[in-house]
Scaffold this active site. Structure first.
Site, PDB file in Angstrom:
ATOM      1  N   SER A  62       0.848  -1.191   0.000  1.00  0.00           N
ATOM      2  CA  SER A  62       0.000   0.000   0.000  1.00  0.00           C
ATOM      3  C   SER A  62       0.878   1.234   0.000  1.00  0.00           C
ATOM      4  CB  SER A  62      -0.870   0.012   1.251  1.00  0.00           C
ATOM      5  OG  SER A  62      -0.021   0.035   2.393  1.00  0.00           O
ATOM      6  N   LYS A  63       0.269   2.362  -0.239  1.00  0.00           N
ATOM      7  CA  LYS A  63       1.031   3.616  -0.202  1.00  0.00           C
ATOM      8  C   LYS A  63       1.552   3.821   1.214  1.00  0.00           C
ATOM      9  CE  LYS A  63       0.872   8.527  -1.151  1.00  0.00           C
ATOM     10  NZ  LYS A  63       1.560   8.855   0.068  1.00  0.00           N
ATOM     11  N   ARG A  64       0.694   3.520   2.171  1.00  0.00           N
ATOM     12  CA  ARG A  64       1.100   3.709   3.562  1.00  0.00           C
ATOM     13  C   ARG A  64       2.358   2.880   3.882  1.00  0.00           C
ATOM     14  NH1 ARG A  64      -1.972   2.819   8.710  1.00  0.00           N
ATOM     15  NH2 ARG A  64      -3.888   2.682   7.514  1.00  0.00           N
TER      16      ARG A  64
END
Ligand code: GLU
Length: 506
Positions: free
Chosen positions: A261-263
């Site tokens: 994920s981007k996170r």
């Protein structure tokens, strides 16, 4: 049958690196088979539309060298390639399904839909859906009279069009990656095909366009696999040939624990987008692979192997190698770990192979050089085997541009001896006699001095390196002397001797 594949992103933000991989696999498959690669912009969800996202997608593909044959920019026989410009087409096809009894109008308000779900929950239905059972209790053209339906529509009441799924039927299709997929319609719901705002949903627009654009193979991320049975049913409803399907494995975090994920990427400090992106809503800025210093060839090579394998131990593939070797059959089923260290390794390999002049051009974009003239191509040549990104040249090779202001203390403690200082001072004096010097000359100059005092080379080299670079290690020392020039090198030795006097020991 000619191969026609498409990449169909929704312009809802920056293109995720997983999207780049999907585009790449489509591109490779098209090129391998002399087919066409199409870029279709799926922008029917007006709520999720983000300004600048479409341009970002196009620029990203361009940078990666994954350029469409047909699309919004290129045009083509099957346009328009932006779904928002195809509204009328979807209306026509939705109507066809309604007329054929394969879809129906539904007038239920959000409150009525909520109430239905509540009722089902109370009755302990695990997954409340608008389906072949519940639709009989709802406000739609299956339960209302023809007249009432007409009257509601004519009076401007909002409605949607839903697919009428069969009650208990097996939907089967063969996915090239996952093999047979079998789903019973009892588990599916009557998905909305046309929304009350007059726009089609993804499902309808996607299959209508795939059909009209004569897409032969649908190659997309695994997250779309649950939608595929509905798509297959829609093809059957229309009486159209189904395309082939290939659902690509998920990209996982580097440790394999969950989806990339981007996170997760932010937390681990690596990019997730191909190019820099500023979120227009939050103004949050994300660095791209390009700006981080990845070469497109390296990124492409890395992505190609995330989910596909050539069946050999070979790892380095140019785009044309990939086109030659690629096959859908060699796509892996299991999720692919996004091993960023491997991405860096690829970057190193491609940097090593780049002509010096290209690396210099890349560097000058990033550097504010001091005015001391220096042969940048030689600097690059000296450093290119030791770096991951071009920007590393400025960081770990900063001594080429600026004399060291600090010296590695550990090296100084270990290597700064009375005898060594004497030798390097003589070396400085000898250098001061010269205007320029090449690596071999520098070496024989030093050897002559060493021989006179019978000092082994290994004893003074680290001290010279420390004087010139401030560091304990780095590229070939004689080459550094030659690049810096005799005057600058001698000056640095003199300054180091003055600065490090406290470290002198016998
Ligand atoms: N618009 C969908 C997306 O954003 C396309 C999925 C598909 O390829 O069918 O990924």
């Amino acid at each position: 049958m000619s191969v026609r594949v498409r990449f169909a992103p929704s312009p809802t933000g920056a293109l995720h690196i997983g999207g780049v991989r999907t585009a790449l696999y489509n591109y490779l498959y098209a090129k391998k088979n002399g087919g066409s690669f199409i870029l279709r912009i799926e922008d029917t969800d007006q709520n999720r539309f983000v300004d600048g996202a479409e341009e970002y997608i196009r620029e990203s593909l361009k940078w990666c060298g994954v350029e469409p044959d047909e699309g919004v920019e290129q045009g083509g026989e099957f346009g328009p390639y932006r779904q928002s410009e195809r509204k009328e087409i979807y209306h026509k096809y939705a109507q066809k399904l309604v007329d054929a009894g394969k879809a129906y109008y539904a007038f239920d308000t959000p409150e009525e839909l909520d109430a239905m779900r509540e009722r089902l929950k109370e009755a302990r239905v695990a997954n409340p859906q608008y389906n072949s059972i519940t639709r009989t209790q709802m406000k739609n053209s299956l339960t209302l009279s023809e007249e009432e339906v007409k009257q509601r529509i004519d009076s401007g009441e909002p409605y949607v069009i839903r697919a009428k799924l069969p009650r208990n039927e097996e939907v089967r299709f063969r996915d090239i990656v996952r093999d047979w997929v079998v789903v019973n319609t009892i588990t599916l719901d009557d998905k909305i095909l046309m929304k009350s705002d007059g726009m089609p949903t993804y499902h309808l627009a996607n299959i209508v366009d795939d059909h009209l654009m004569q897409i032969s193979h649908v190659i997309r991320g695994e997250e779309w696999l649950p939608s595929a049975p509905l798509h297959v049913l829609l093809y059957d409803f229309f009486g159209w040939d189904r395309p082939e399907f290939a659902h690509l494995p998920l990209l996982l975090k580097p440790d394999g624990n969950g989806k990339l994920s981007k996170r997760a990427a932010d937390k681990m400090g690596f990019p997730i987008f191909p190019l820099n992106w500023i979120d227009p809503q939050t103004q949050e800025e994300s660095i791209g692979f390009r700006e981080k210093g990845y070469l497109p060839e390296a990124l492409i090579n890395f992505l190609a192997l995330l989910g596909w394998n050539p069946g050999t131990e070979e790892e380095l593939f140019s785009m044309s190698d990939l086109i030659e070797k690629f096959s859908l059959e060699r796509i892996n089923k299991g999720g692919a770990k996004f091993d960023i260290e491997k991405a860096k390794w690829f970057n190193q390999q491609y940097i090593k192979e780049k002509p010096n002049s290209v690396l210099v051009a890349m560097m000058t974009e990033q550097l504010e050089l001091t005015d001391r003239s220096i042969d940048m191509e030689r600097v690059v040549q000296a450093m290119k085997e030791r770096i991951t990104f071009v920007s590393d040249i400025k960081e770990s090779g900063n001594f080429f541009f600026e004399a060291p202001s600090e010296y590695d203390e550990k090296t100084a403690r270990k290597r700064w001896t009375t005898q060594g200082v004497q030798v390097i001072e003589s070396f400085a004096s000898a250098l001061e006699e010269m205007n320029e010097i090449n690596g071999d000359e520098a070496k024989s100059l030093l050897v002559t001095i060493l021989e006179k005092d019978e000092v082994p080379m290994g004893r003074v080299m680290p001290a010279i390196r420390l004087s010139l670079t401030g560091q304990g290690g780095g590229p070939d020392l004689m080459e550094i002397i030659s690049i810096l020039g005799p005057e600058e090198s001698a000056g640095r030795i003199r300054r180091a001797v003055a600065a490090l006097s406290e470290f002198v020991k016998d």
